[in-house]
Enzyme design. Sequence first.
Site, short mmCIF file in Angstrom:
data_model
loop_
_atom_site.label_atom_id
_atom_site.label_comp_id
_atom_site.label_asym_id
_atom_site.label_seq_id
_atom_site.Cartn_x
_atom_site.Cartn_y
_atom_site.Cartn_z
N ALA A 154 6.89 8.30 12.02
CA ALA A 154 7.98 7.35 12.14
C ALA A 154 7.69 6.06 11.37
O ALA A 154 6.62 5.88 10.79
CB ALA A 154 8.24 7.04 13.61
N HIS A 155 8.67 5.16 11.40
CA HIS A 155 8.56 3.95 10.59
C HIS A 155 7.41 3.05 11.05
O HIS A 155 7.10 2.95 12.22
CB HIS A 155 9.88 3.19 10.56
CG HIS A 155 10.43 2.78 11.89
ND1 HIS A 155 11.66 2.19 12.04
CD2 HIS A 155 9.93 2.87 13.15
CE1 HIS A 155 11.88 1.93 13.31
NE2 HIS A 155 10.85 2.34 14.00
N ASN A 156 6.80 2.40 10.05
CA ASN A 156 5.74 1.41 10.23
C ASN A 156 4.41 1.99 10.70
O ASN A 156 3.48 1.24 11.02
CB ASN A 156 6.16 0.30 11.21
CG ASN A 156 7.49 -0.32 10.86
OD1 ASN A 156 7.81 -0.47 9.69
ND2 ASN A 156 8.27 -0.66 11.87
#
Length: 341
Positions: free
Chosen positions: A241-243
């Site tokens: 997922a993001h980050n």
Amino acid sequence: MAIKQYSLHDLAILLDAELLGDGACVVQGVGDTATAAQGQITFIANKKYIPQLAASSASAVLLNAPLADCLITNQLIVADPYLAYAKLTKVFDNRPQTSLGVHPCAFIDATATIGRDVKIAAGCVVEAGANIGSGTELCAGAIVGPKAVVGDNCLLHANVTIAHQCILGDHVKVHSGTVIGSDGFGYAPSVTQGWVKIHQLGRVVIGDNVEIGANCAIDRGAIKDTQIANGVIIDNLVHIAHNVTIGEQTAIAGCVGIAGSTNIGARCTMGGFVAVNGHLSICNDVHFNGGTVVTKSIDQPGHYASGSPMQDVRSWRRNMVRSTQLDDMAGRIKKLEKMNR
């Protein structure tokens, strides 16, 4: 495709191995221990497989020590047979090679930069401002988005998507169907408007010598970048997922899911179906057994696991019922302890 063949003498030099037997013996491929045919070489990385050599027709075998009374008299002695086997698979790689240059059915934007000795197959799209490094191969249908960077000597298999502004280092291999740079799952709840999308402004930045399996999704960062360091290997059907950040040499098996803004250290391993909650920090050299659910940060290296092992259905049902009675049992135990004081 011409059949690759090497003398055992040449393979011994390549693998820095001690040769026992006929150096002129010709090897044309690698075979499984029990079913290898004449002209193939096999390997023994675990002693329990030695009995299988009796049924093997292999012309040679990789071992870490000479094996007396072995029907396969041609032996290459190496310190690590499994590592030597890995090197041999590269020698005998049978993936068809694409011709150099750009296929006439590929689309390359006029503002894209294309390095030397590239291979770009039919149906590929390289969009405005993208940069493709020298020696890189794009298989059929691969898409490199605007201002994305793909380093030198990379391989994007069929139908891989590298979204806008994402960066791949050198010697990166991405298998079919994977999307790098898809939007992260970010929404702000609103009573009047429902879920309001948070546009994802970061990138995915991938280091050198990374391999990513088929049908993975690696989301771009919301503001800062999603980062995958050098030497990471990722199996099929993984979602990052993001980050998220992943440290060097970490290995992730199939069907793992890592929620947003989690930091994974270097040299970690994750077995299949590991699930990692978001906003956690996992230190270096942590190893998760398959199916582990990671709900808190870890600051000590080591092996971790969760979940119950498989059991027959009758036992499982009985144990599940008992698990619902744990609070009541704990209360009764406390009462008994008080009575005995």
